[in-house]
Design an enzyme around this catalytic site. Structure first.
Site, mmCIF file in Angstrom:
data_model
loop_
_atom_site.group_PDB
_atom_site.id
_atom_site.type_symbol
_atom_site.label_atom_id
_atom_site.label_comp_id
_atom_site.label_asym_id
_atom_site.label_seq_id
_atom_site.Cartn_x
_atom_site.Cartn_y
_atom_site.Cartn_z
ATOM 1 N N LYS A 1 72.770 23.379 80.484
ATOM 2 C CA LYS A 1 73.693 24.707 81.227
ATOM 3 C C LYS A 1 72.734 25.895 80.999
ATOM 4 O O LYS A 1 72.544 26.648 82.212
ATOM 5 C CB LYS A 1 74.981 24.808 80.573
ATOM 6 C CG LYS A 1 75.649 23.341 80.472
ATOM 7 C CD LYS A 1 77.224 23.423 79.723
ATOM 8 C CE LYS A 1 77.212 23.867 78.278
ATOM 9 N NZ LYS A 1 76.719 22.675 77.483
ATOM 10 N N ARG B 1 68.785 26.809 66.492
ATOM 11 C CA ARG B 1 69.965 27.256 66.594
ATOM 12 C C ARG B 1 70.656 26.494 65.085
ATOM 13 O O ARG B 1 70.431 25.395 65.036
ATOM 14 C CB ARG B 1 71.036 26.917 67.598
ATOM 15 C CG ARG B 1 71.143 28.094 68.805
ATOM 16 C CD ARG B 1 71.695 27.740 69.957
ATOM 17 N NE ARG B 1 73.011 26.912 69.781
ATOM 18 C CZ ARG B 1 73.603 26.388 70.900
ATOM 19 N NH1 ARG B 1 73.146 26.875 72.287
ATOM 20 N NH2 ARG B 1 74.773 25.738 70.753
ATOM 21 N N ARG C 1 65.220 21.325 70.624
ATOM 22 C CA ARG C 1 65.293 22.571 71.216
ATOM 23 C C ARG C 1 64.827 23.984 70.250
ATOM 24 O O ARG C 1 65.045 23.911 69.077
ATOM 25 C CB ARG C 1 66.898 23.021 71.545
ATOM 26 C CG ARG C 1 66.972 24.531 72.024
ATOM 27 C CD ARG C 1 68.096 24.732 72.772
ATOM 28 N NE ARG C 1 69.186 24.453 72.039
ATOM 29 C CZ ARG C 1 70.523 24.495 72.423
ATOM 30 N NH1 ARG C 1 70.951 24.658 73.666
ATOM 31 N NH2 ARG C 1 71.769 23.986 71.560
ATOM 32 N N ARG D 1 86.315 25.475 78.697
ATOM 33 C CA ARG D 1 85.973 24.377 77.652
ATOM 34 C C ARG D 1 87.265 23.525 77.363
ATOM 35 O O ARG D 1 87.108 22.647 76.654
ATOM 36 C CB ARG D 1 85.183 25.152 76.479
ATOM 37 C CG ARG D 1 83.842 24.685 76.496
ATOM 38 C CD ARG D 1 83.359 24.798 75.168
ATOM 39 N NE ARG D 1 82.402 24.302 74.562
ATOM 40 C CZ ARG D 1 81.262 25.036 74.644
ATOM 41 N NH1 ARG D 1 80.914 25.828 75.398
ATOM 42 N NH2 ARG D 1 80.336 24.496 74.038
ATOM 43 N N ARG E 1 79.786 18.323 68.142
ATOM 44 C CA ARG E 1 79.956 18.951 69.303
ATOM 45 C C ARG E 1 80.068 17.867 70.664
ATOM 46 O O ARG E 1 80.893 18.150 71.497
ATOM 47 C CB ARG E 1 78.876 19.870 69.807
ATOM 48 C CG ARG E 1 78.795 21.070 68.613
ATOM 49 C CD ARG E 1 77.366 21.554 68.545
ATOM 50 N NE ARG E 1 76.684 21.957 69.728
ATOM 51 C CZ ARG E 1 75.398 22.181 69.895
ATOM 52 N NH1 ARG E 1 74.701 21.903 68.837
ATOM 53 N NH2 ARG E 1 74.627 22.380 70.903
HETATM 54 P P1 AP5 Z 1 69.961 23.822 77.082
HETATM 55 O O1 AP5 Z 1 69.795 24.319 78.665
HETATM 56 O O2 AP5 Z 1 69.725 24.787 76.065
HETATM 57 O O3 AP5 Z 1 71.646 23.097 76.992
HETATM 58 P P2 AP5 Z 1 72.889 23.624 77.187
HETATM 59 O O4 AP5 Z 1 73.860 22.612 78.005
HETATM 60 O O5 AP5 Z 1 73.028 25.146 77.241
HETATM 61 O O6 AP5 Z 1 73.338 23.097 75.725
HETATM 62 P P3 AP5 Z 1 74.139 24.152 74.654
HETATM 63 O O7 AP5 Z 1 73.666 23.423 72.949
HETATM 64 O O8 AP5 Z 1 73.925 25.426 74.528
HETATM 65 O O9 AP5 Z 1 75.660 23.801 74.737
HETATM 66 P P4 AP5 Z 1 76.734 23.997 74.095
HETATM 67 O O10 AP5 Z 1 77.803 23.676 74.859
HETATM 68 O O11 AP5 Z 1 77.056 22.902 72.601
HETATM 69 O O12 AP5 Z 1 76.673 25.314 73.246
HETATM 70 P P5 AP5 Z 1 77.249 26.764 73.396
HETATM 71 O O13 AP5 Z 1 76.374 27.933 73.463
HETATM 72 O O14 AP5 Z 1 77.870 26.676 74.757
HETATM 73 O O15 AP5 Z 1 68.933 22.543 77.111
HETATM 74 C C1 AP5 Z 1 68.898 21.925 75.600
HETATM 75 C C2 AP5 Z 1 67.541 21.439 75.597
HETATM 76 O O16 AP5 Z 1 67.115 20.663 76.539
HETATM 77 C C3 AP5 Z 1 66.518 22.514 75.764
HETATM 78 O O17 AP5 Z 1 65.572 22.573 74.678
HETATM 79 C C4 AP5 Z 1 66.148 22.690 76.927
HETATM 80 O O18 AP5 Z 1 64.435 22.830 76.902
HETATM 81 C C5 AP5 Z 1 65.963 20.914 77.240
HETATM 82 N N1 AP5 Z 1 66.072 20.737 78.448
HETATM 83 C C6 AP5 Z 1 67.017 21.163 79.590
HETATM 84 N N2 AP5 Z 1 66.912 20.445 80.715
HETATM 85 C C7 AP5 Z 1 66.074 19.614 80.567
HETATM 86 C C8 AP5 Z 1 65.287 18.856 81.616
HETATM 87 N N3 AP5 Z 1 65.941 18.655 82.991
HETATM 88 N N4 AP5 Z 1 64.353 17.753 81.196
HETATM 89 C C9 AP5 Z 1 63.839 18.124 79.818
HETATM 90 N N5 AP5 Z 1 64.381 18.839 78.888
HETATM 91 C C10 AP5 Z 1 65.350 19.623 79.334
HETATM 92 O O19 AP5 Z 1 78.322 26.892 72.273
HETATM 93 C C11 AP5 Z 1 78.208 26.735 71.096
HETATM 94 C C12 AP5 Z 1 79.535 26.667 70.075
HETATM 95 O O20 AP5 Z 1 80.176 28.301 70.665
HETATM 96 C C13 AP5 Z 1 80.646 25.891 70.486
HETATM 97 O O21 AP5 Z 1 80.118 24.657 69.938
HETATM 98 C C14 AP5 Z 1 81.829 26.655 70.016
HETATM 99 O O22 AP5 Z 1 81.804 26.754 68.630
HETATM 100 C C15 AP5 Z 1 81.652 27.943 70.652
HETATM 101 N N6 AP5 Z 1 82.205 28.185 71.834
HETATM 102 C C16 AP5 Z 1 81.013 28.490 73.062
HETATM 103 N N7 AP5 Z 1 82.048 28.877 74.174
HETATM 104 C C17 AP5 Z 1 83.328 28.542 74.034
HETATM 105 C C18 AP5 Z 1 84.557 28.169 74.625
HETATM 106 N N8 AP5 Z 1 84.402 28.346 75.849
HETATM 107 N N9 AP5 Z 1 85.621 27.993 73.780
HETATM 108 C C19 AP5 Z 1 85.707 27.845 72.522
HETATM 109 N N10 AP5 Z 1 84.636 27.841 71.788
HETATM 110 C C20 AP5 Z 1 83.257 28.097 72.351
HETATM 111 MG MG MG Z 2 73.487 26.693 76.267
#
Ligand code: AP5
Ligand code: MG
Length: 201
Positions: free
Chosen positions: A8, A142, A117, A83, A153
């Protein structure tokens, strides 16, 4: 939308640049608050470290405030929001969502991506297995990218995603593509969806 590690943030940064719209990641906003040490940051950290979702009302307030900023006038891109079904329903009352893109990935890939990552100080996302940072670039991991929190997660994602998917499928704006293909292929597939939407306006 997509499970943790689906890509994402990676693709949202590129889309945001290409279409000149802000990238609104609730996870990034919360991590900024944690870094600042604010009250919200302290609350957020206790949930994030365990891989749990924050309460919906806190997230909705953050989004309402963010959408009032000037840069949102010509559109915006959400990452990691909504979410829960409640967040999707609330969002529906304050914004018109043109398109939802779901990046589908297998779990074994997700776990490797998250444990591998690494993030640079300018926010660029790297991966020690798939996209290693160039020599000399300082990166960090992270706090929630450890195996135990990653599993929680992922569990929460699978528990909450289906009703949100059904909600958007009913609105006919839900697009599912593979997120575990080569990064350039995934991006091309996202672009073709977004360009079709632009044509249909
Ligand atoms: P990356 O693009 O970083 O993945 P991502 O989908 O953004 O994953 P996140 O870990 O950020 O998602 P998340 O939903 O757990 O975290 P968030 O910050 O939203 O890619 C991952 C890795 O893969 C990287 O190393 C990249 O280089 C590699 N990669 C990507 N595409 C690739 C490809 N095609 N080929 C090879 N490698 C690739 O949320 C964190 C926390 O915040 C939650 O757990 C919760 O506590 C809170 N939170 C956030 N939003 C909410 C909400 N709306 N409601 C309630 N709590 C929330
Ligand atoms: Mg992310």
């Amino acid at each position: 939308m997509g499970a943790p590690g689906a890509g994402k943030g990676t693709h949202a940064k590129d889309i945001s640049k290409q279409f000149s719209i802000p990238h609104i990641s609730t996870g990034d906003i919360l991590r900024e608050e944690v870094a600042k040490g604010s009250e919200l940051g302290k609350t957020a950290k206790s949930y994030m470290d365990e891989g749990k979702l924050l309460p919906d009302d806190i997230i909705i307030e953050i989004i309402k405030g963010r959408l009032q900023e000037d840069d949102c006038k010509n559109g915006y891109l959400f990452d990691g929001f909504p979410r829960t079904l409640v967040q999707a329903q609330k969002l529906d009352t304050i914004s018109r969502i043109e398109s939802v893109i779901y990046l589908k990935c297998d779990d074994d890939i997700l776990i490797k991506r998250l444990t591998g990552r690494r993030i640079a100080e300018d926010g660029r996302i790297y991966n020690i297995y798939f996209d290693p940072p160039p020599e000399g670039i300082k990166t960090y991991q992270r706090d929630d990218d450890n195996e135990e929190t990653i599993r929680e997660r992922l569990r929460i994602f699978y528990d909450t995603f289906t009703p949100i998917m059904e909600f958007y499928k009913k609105k006919n704006n839900f697009h599912e593509i593979r997120g575990d293909e080569d990064r350039t292929v995934v991006y091309e597939n996202i672009l073709s969806i977004l360009k079709n939407i632009q044509k249909g306006r």
